[in-house]
Design a protein around this motif. Structure first.
Motif, PDB file in Angstrom:
ATOM      1  N   GLN A   1     -39.593  28.477  25.084  1.00  0.00           N
ATOM      2  CA  GLN A   1     -39.826  27.038  25.035  1.00  0.00           C
ATOM      3  C   GLN A   1     -40.926  26.691  24.028  1.00  0.00           C
ATOM      4  N   ILE A   2     -41.971  27.507  23.997  1.00  0.00           N
ATOM      5  CA  ILE A   2     -43.038  27.300  23.016  1.00  0.00           C
ATOM      6  C   ILE A   2     -42.518  27.550  21.602  1.00  0.00           C
ATOM      7  N   PHE A   3     -41.694  28.592  21.480  1.00  0.00           N
ATOM      8  CA  PHE A   3     -41.149  28.937  20.163  1.00  0.00           C
ATOM      9  C   PHE A   3     -40.161  27.896  19.657  1.00  0.00           C
ATOM     10  N   SER A   4     -39.656  27.034  20.540  1.00  0.00           N
ATOM     11  CA  SER A   4     -38.720  25.994  20.109  1.00  0.00           C
ATOM     12  C   SER A   4     -39.398  24.977  19.194  1.00  0.00           C
ATOM     13  N   ILE A   5     -40.722  24.838  19.308  1.00  0.00           N
ATOM     14  CA  ILE A   5     -41.446  23.852  18.479  1.00  0.00           C
ATOM     15  C   ILE A   5     -41.350  24.204  17.000  1.00  0.00           C
ATOM     16  N   PRO A   6     -41.730  25.432  16.572  1.00  0.00           N
ATOM     17  CA  PRO A   6     -41.545  25.759  15.153  1.00  0.00           C
ATOM     18  C   PRO A   6     -40.081  25.817  14.728  1.00  0.00           C
ATOM     19  N   THR A   7     -39.186  26.093  15.684  1.00  0.00           N
ATOM     20  CA  THR A   7     -37.757  26.095  15.354  1.00  0.00           C
ATOM     21  C   THR A   7     -37.292  24.699  14.987  1.00  0.00           C
ATOM     22  N   PHE A   8     -37.682  23.699  15.780  1.00  0.00           N
ATOM     23  CA  PHE A   8     -37.353  22.311  15.453  1.00  0.00           C
ATOM     24  C   PHE A   8     -38.032  21.888  14.149  1.00  0.00           C
ATOM     25  N   ALA A   9     -39.273  22.334  13.940  1.00  0.00           N
ATOM     26  CA  ALA A   9     -39.987  22.007  12.700  1.00  0.00           C
ATOM     27  C   ALA A   9     -39.241  22.563  11.489  1.00  0.00           C
TER      28      ALA A   9
ATOM     29  N   GLY B   1     -36.089  23.102  11.415  1.00  0.00           N
ATOM     30  CA  GLY B   1     -34.896  22.285  11.279  1.00  0.00           C
ATOM     31  C   GLY B   1     -35.164  21.030  10.470  1.00  0.00           C
ATOM     32  N   ILE B   2     -36.345  20.427  10.665  1.00  0.00           N
ATOM     33  CA  ILE B   2     -36.721  19.236   9.893  1.00  0.00           C
ATOM     34  C   ILE B   2     -36.910  19.592   8.421  1.00  0.00           C
ATOM     35  N   VAL B   3     -37.591  20.716   8.170  1.00  0.00           N
ATOM     36  CA  VAL B   3     -37.795  21.167   6.789  1.00  0.00           C
ATOM     37  C   VAL B   3     -36.460  21.432   6.106  1.00  0.00           C
ATOM     38  N   MET B   4     -35.556  22.091   6.819  1.00  0.00           N
ATOM     39  CA  MET B   4     -34.246  22.385   6.260  1.00  0.00           C
ATOM     40  C   MET B   4     -33.446  21.109   6.004  1.00  0.00           C
ATOM     41  N   THR B   5     -33.645  20.098   6.840  1.00  0.00           N
ATOM     42  CA  THR B   5     -32.958  18.821   6.628  1.00  0.00           C
ATOM     43  C   THR B   5     -33.424  18.175   5.332  1.00  0.00           C
ATOM     44  N   LEU B   6     -34.725  18.192   5.086  1.00  0.00           N
ATOM     45  CA  LEU B   6     -35.269  17.633   3.851  1.00  0.00           C
ATOM     46  C   LEU B   6     -34.777  18.422   2.633  1.00  0.00           C
ATOM     47  N   PHE B   7     -34.747  19.749   2.780  1.00  0.00           N
ATOM     48  CA  PHE B   7     -34.240  20.584   1.689  1.00  0.00           C
ATOM     49  C   PHE B   7     -32.757  20.318   1.455  1.00  0.00           C
ATOM     50  N   GLU B   8     -32.012  20.144   2.530  1.00  0.00           N
ATOM     51  CA  GLU B   8     -30.581  19.863   2.420  1.00  0.00           C
ATOM     52  C   GLU B   8     -30.340  18.544   1.723  1.00  0.00           C
ATOM     53  N   LEU B   9     -31.209  17.564   1.941  1.00  0.00           N
ATOM     54  CA  LEU B   9     -31.101  16.277   1.250  1.00  0.00           C
ATOM     55  C   LEU B   9     -31.174  16.467  -0.261  1.00  0.00           C
TER      56      LEU B   9
ATOM     57  N   ALA C   1     -22.887  26.360   3.893  1.00  0.00           N
ATOM     58  CA  ALA C   1     -24.041  27.161   4.298  1.00  0.00           C
ATOM     59  C   ALA C   1     -25.184  26.283   4.799  1.00  0.00           C
ATOM     60  N   GLY C   2     -25.433  25.178   4.088  1.00  0.00           N
ATOM     61  CA  GLY C   2     -26.520  24.297   4.499  1.00  0.00           C
ATOM     62  C   GLY C   2     -26.291  23.706   5.873  1.00  0.00           C
ATOM     63  N   HIS C   3     -25.069  23.282   6.145  1.00  0.00           N
ATOM     64  CA  HIS C   3     -24.781  22.655   7.436  1.00  0.00           C
ATOM     65  C   HIS C   3     -24.860  23.665   8.577  1.00  0.00           C
ATOM     66  N   ILE C   4     -24.372  24.851   8.348  1.00  0.00           N
ATOM     67  CA  ILE C   4     -24.387  25.838   9.430  1.00  0.00           C
ATOM     68  C   ILE C   4     -25.820  26.295   9.733  1.00  0.00           C
ATOM     69  N   LEU C   5     -26.698  26.292   8.720  1.00  0.00           N
ATOM     70  CA  LEU C   5     -28.106  26.607   8.954  1.00  0.00           C
ATOM     71  C   LEU C   5     -28.791  25.503   9.763  1.00  0.00           C
ATOM     72  N   LEU C   6     -28.482  24.252   9.419  1.00  0.00           N
ATOM     73  CA  LEU C   6     -29.049  23.136  10.182  1.00  0.00           C
ATOM     74  C   LEU C   6     -28.614  23.201  11.648  1.00  0.00           C
ATOM     75  N   VAL C   7     -27.332  23.453  11.867  1.00  0.00           N
ATOM     76  CA  VAL C   7     -26.826  23.551  13.240  1.00  0.00           C
ATOM     77  C   VAL C   7     -27.500  24.705  13.975  1.00  0.00           C
ATOM     78  N   LEU C   8     -27.725  25.812  13.284  1.00  0.00           N
ATOM     79  CA  LEU C   8     -28.371  26.975  13.904  1.00  0.00           C
ATOM     80  C   LEU C   8     -29.779  26.629  14.378  1.00  0.00           C
TER      81      LEU C   8
ATOM     82  N   ILE D   1     -31.176  23.584  14.900  1.00  0.00           N
ATOM     83  CA  ILE D   1     -31.230  22.507  15.889  1.00  0.00           C
ATOM     84  C   ILE D   1     -30.710  22.964  17.247  1.00  0.00           C
ATOM     85  N   THR D   2     -29.558  23.607  17.265  1.00  0.00           N
ATOM     86  CA  THR D   2     -29.011  24.057  18.556  1.00  0.00           C
ATOM     87  C   THR D   2     -29.829  25.198  19.137  1.00  0.00           C
ATOM     88  N   GLY D   3     -30.381  26.057  18.254  1.00  0.00           N
ATOM     89  CA  GLY D   3     -31.243  27.127  18.738  1.00  0.00           C
ATOM     90  C   GLY D   3     -32.509  26.581  19.377  1.00  0.00           C
ATOM     91  N   GLY D   4     -33.111  25.597  18.735  1.00  0.00           N
ATOM     92  CA  GLY D   4     -34.292  24.969  19.310  1.00  0.00           C
ATOM     93  C   GLY D   4     -33.995  24.264  20.619  1.00  0.00           C
TER      94      GLY D   4
END
Length: 267
Positions: A223-231, A233-241, A198-205, A207-210
């Motif tokens: 394109q503007i909305f991609s900024i919070p999407t990438f953000a 993704g970073i938060v989810m990466t830290l949580f996944e760690l 679940a964690g990996h598929i959320l990260l992929v969602l 990152i690829t969505g952004g």
């Protein structure tokens, strides 16, 4: 922003949400044969080589006053040896199980961390076969220890807590039998697998969505909305760690608990 809006913005070639297919990556062959090689199998072998190299590097020159690399390895080993094996199994029997528990912890942790470390970015434990095999190893060990200590009949009889009324013993025995022989190995494997999947598929969602919104949508709003999407993704990466470490710890902790239960004199 809905996935349907992403797809509509891209026309016929809209955004494709990640599915379980991203985890099926055969490298040689179809991935279903005995001699076929898949990406998770290769990553698992890489993890074993990496762990061996790290252990050799960290312990090559042991000193009374440890350096940073020796201190880091001793802290990891001490976590498994003292906080898990000794505290759970007990000071009398824990030492013989430390190698197995430390190996499991190291394998699970490194393979989990691979999910967020470039260029691997694949959590091996998101393939059910790997956590299932580790769970079966634990399953075999705690049943072997229980049978060795009490015999087969004593091991099965040990599942019933003492002092119960006679009329409820058959029901409790059935529930404990299911727990010891089915629930424990299944939940041990599924917990690790489910979290990594679940964690990996959320990260992929995220990152690829952004990436799609920024480069392929053709819409300024997306394109503007991609900024919070990438953000996110970073938060989810830290949580996944955090989740990756916790899952390695929990799996090893439960393995020690099951072993301790087989060695205990009372239920």
């Amino acid at each position: 922003m809905s996935l349907g809006m992403l797809a509509a913005a891209g026309g016929e070639e809209g955004f494709e949400t990640p599915t379980q297919a991203i985890f099926w990556q055969p490298l040689i062959g179809s991935g279903s044969g005995w001699l076929d090689v898949t990406r998770p199998a290769l990553v698992f072998v890489l993890s074993a080589v990496l762990i061996a190299a790290l252990l050799n590097w960290a312990t090559k020159r042991l000193e009374v006053v440890p350096g940073k690399r020796q201190m880091g390895m001793e802290a990891t080993y001490g976590l498994v040896r003292n906080s898990i094996a000794r505290d759970i199994i007990g000071s009398r029997d824990f030492l013989k199980f430390v190698p197995m528990l430390f190996t499991m912890f190291a394998l699970i942790l490194v393979n989990n961390l691979f999910g967020i470390i470039p260029p691997v970015q694949y959590p091996t434990m998101s393939r059910i076969a790997f956590p299932l095999v580790l769970a079966l190893v634990v399953y075999g060990v705690y049943h072997y220890l229980g049978i060795k200590k009490r015999g087969l009949g004593g091991h099965i009889g040990h599942m019933i807590p003492p002092g119960l009324p006679g009329w409820i013993k058959p029901l409790v025995f059935l529930l404990e039998l299911i727990t010891y022989f089915i629930t424990r190995p299944v939940t041990l494997a599924l917990r690790l697998f489910g979290n990594m999947f679940a964690g990996h598929i959320l990260l992929v969602l995220f990152i690829t969505g952004g990436e799609y919104m920024l480069l392929h949508s053709g819409s300024l709003g997306l394109q503007i909305f991609s900024i919070p999407t990438f953000a996110m993704g970073i938060v989810m990466t830290l949580f996944e760690l955090l989740v990756e470490f916790l899952q390695a710890y929990i799996f090893t902790l439960l393995a020690a608990l099951y072993i301790a239960g087989s060695l205990a004199d009372e239920h």
